[in-house]
Design an enzyme around this catalytic site. Structure first.
Site, PDB file in Angstrom:
ATOM      1  N   ASN A 247       2.312   1.179  -9.215  1.00 57.16           N
ATOM      2  CA  ASN A 247       0.792   0.890  -9.278  1.00 57.16           C
ATOM      3  C   ASN A 247       0.050   1.683 -10.240  1.00 57.16           C
ATOM      4  O   ASN A 247      -1.045   2.487  -9.767  1.00 57.16           O
ATOM      5  CB  ASN A 247       0.261   1.256  -7.781  1.00 57.16           C
ATOM      6  CG  ASN A 247      -1.183   0.424  -7.387  1.00 57.16           C
ATOM      7  OD1 ASN A 247      -1.669  -0.211  -8.209  1.00 57.16           O
ATOM      8  ND2 ASN A 247      -1.475   0.308  -6.130  1.00 57.16           N
ATOM      9  N   HIS A 278      -6.502   2.843   0.445  1.00 61.16           N
ATOM     10  CA  HIS A 278      -5.548   1.601   0.965  1.00 61.16           C
ATOM     11  C   HIS A 278      -6.168   1.135   2.221  1.00 61.16           C
ATOM     12  O   HIS A 278      -5.872   0.070   2.582  1.00 61.16           O
ATOM     13  CB  HIS A 278      -4.089   2.140   0.887  1.00 61.16           C
ATOM     14  CG  HIS A 278      -3.437   2.238  -0.174  1.00 61.16           C
ATOM     15  ND1 HIS A 278      -3.535   3.359  -1.065  1.00 61.16           N
ATOM     16  CD2 HIS A 278      -2.563   1.490  -0.817  1.00 61.16           C
ATOM     17  CE1 HIS A 278      -2.718   3.054  -2.103  1.00 61.16           C
ATOM     18  NE2 HIS A 278      -1.939   1.856  -2.165  1.00 61.16           N
TER      19      HIS A 278
END
Length: 404
Positions: A247, A278
């Site tokens: 990521n 998240h």
């Protein structure tokens, strides 16, 4: 203003995460969930606000290299702003492109003399063409996408991640097999992210977004917005290598808006912000909060232990094998809560499946590693480095006195 934008955007994102996690029943398909695309929009809005601040009001001497790279001196117009937020290549799952890079892509200035001179002197054919064709790299990334898509649909059903917290499975299998299952099931979970990251990257490259100049051999680089380096992850022999290849654009965003600006406890606040971004499930916080001390201990172990294995090629290979296995077991261990999300199965997994073994080992190493004597080769290197620093400081001081 940049802090206000950041606070408002994160509060709105967190409120939708809370709504998704605790208001909508899990057995109902929430067909209008926008938290995924909103995560990308939040990155764009906040990074743009910080870039405008850095370009117009920031102290240029105190800005990091990343902050200097992404700073902009002129706020975008409404059309430029909306174009940046909603350009089709990454509006759903990313990857994020920082505004300075997106502006250069739209205006065509990304194909500039600066980019074209990144390669060696033998790449004249690339310089003449100007805009390299993305055909080869897009085909490659689509093949990678198809491979991991096939892996996801064929292997993952055999290793569902929730089994890691199933008491019947735990009672019927030994500890080593459970570690093996944990490792493979987490690889299967990574596969769907490999699909999303690789496909998003290919879509950006197909439109021309993602060109990052040429390497030393004259080959075009298409990694400007890449979110993952799969070989770097699967071959990682340290926490840092693993994290640096996963990521990637989100890690850059975290560095730009948080890590480089926090005066203390940088790692903790950065990991905590990542958890908030998240979602609001407990599993996210288990994963990211656990990652703080474990990454620090892993760094200390590597610094103190690795020099003992540099004496021969065999010992180096042995060290690489040991660190590769331990890195992937440890990362799988702390990522399981990220996949099962909820509090109860997370506690079951750590208590009955793995007995909190990595947490306990991490705490033990925290006290043991500082007691390991430094390797002689490391001491020599440290002494030489200190001598060079002293010489450099002495030279600077002498030059300063002469100037005065």
């Amino acid at each position: 203003m940049h802090l206000g934008v950041f606070t408002l955007a994160m509060l709105y994102l967190v409120s939708l995460h809370l709504y998704r996690a605790y208001v909508i029943p899990e057995d109902i398909l929430y067909s209008i969930d926008v938290s995924g695309p909103l995560m990308i929009i939040t990155q764009k809005i906040t990074s743009l606000a910080f870039s405008v601040h850095d370009g117009r009001h920031g102290n240029k001497d105190k800005l990091s290299d990343l902050q200097k790279r992404y700073m902009i001196s002129r706020p975008p117009s409404l059309l430029e702003y909306l174009s940046y937020l909603f350009y089709f290549q990454g509006v759903l799952v990313g990857p994020i492109s920082f505004y300075a890079d997106y502006q250069a892509f739209i205006e065509g200035t990304y194909v500039s003399s600066k980019h074209l001179q990144n390669g060696s002197d033998n790449n004249n054919k690339y310089r003449m063409n100007g805009r390299p064709s993305p055909f080869d790299v897009v085909c490659y990334k689509l093949c990678v996408t198809l491979f991991w898509m096939g892996f996801h649909f064929t292997i993952k059903p055999l290793y569902p991640e929730m089994i890691n917290a199933d008491l019947a499975f735990i009672r019927s299998h030994g500890f080593l097999y459970r570690l093996w299952y944990m490792w493979i099931s987490m690889l299967c979970c990574r596969a769907k992210y490999y699909v999303a990251f690789s496909l998003g990257d290919a879509i950006c490259n197909a439109s021309g977004l993602g060109f990052n100049g040429y390497d030393r051999d004259g080959r075009p680089r298409w990694d400007l917005v890449s979110n993952v380096h799969i070989l770097g992850i699967e071959g990682a022999t340290s926490f840092k290598t693993y994290i640096d290849n996963w990521n990637i654009q989100t890690a850059v965003w975290l560095r730009v808006v948080c890590y480089d600006r926090i005066p203390a406890q940088k790692r903790f606040f950065t990991f905590f912000l990542s958890a908030m971004w998240h979602g609001c499930y407990p599993g996210y916080y288990f994963t990211f909060v656990s990652g703080v001390p474990m990454s620090e201990v892993a760094r200390k172990v590597r610094h103190r232990v690795r020099p003992y294995f540099l004496s021969s090629r065999v010992s180096q290979m042995l060290y690489n094998v040991i660190t590769w296995v331990s890195t992937h077991i440890a990362m799988s261990y702390i990522v399981v809560p990220f996949t099962i999300l909820h509090w109860e199965p997370t506690i079951v997994f750590y208590t009955f499946n793995t007995f909190w073994c990595v947490h306990l080992l991490c705490g033990l190493l925290f006290f043991i590693v500082p007691q390991i004597p430094a390797c002689k080769s490391q001491e020599k290197a440290t002494s030489l480095h200190q001598t060079q620093l002293d010489t450099s400081n002495s030279t600077k001081s002498s030059n300063k006195n002469k100037a005065e």
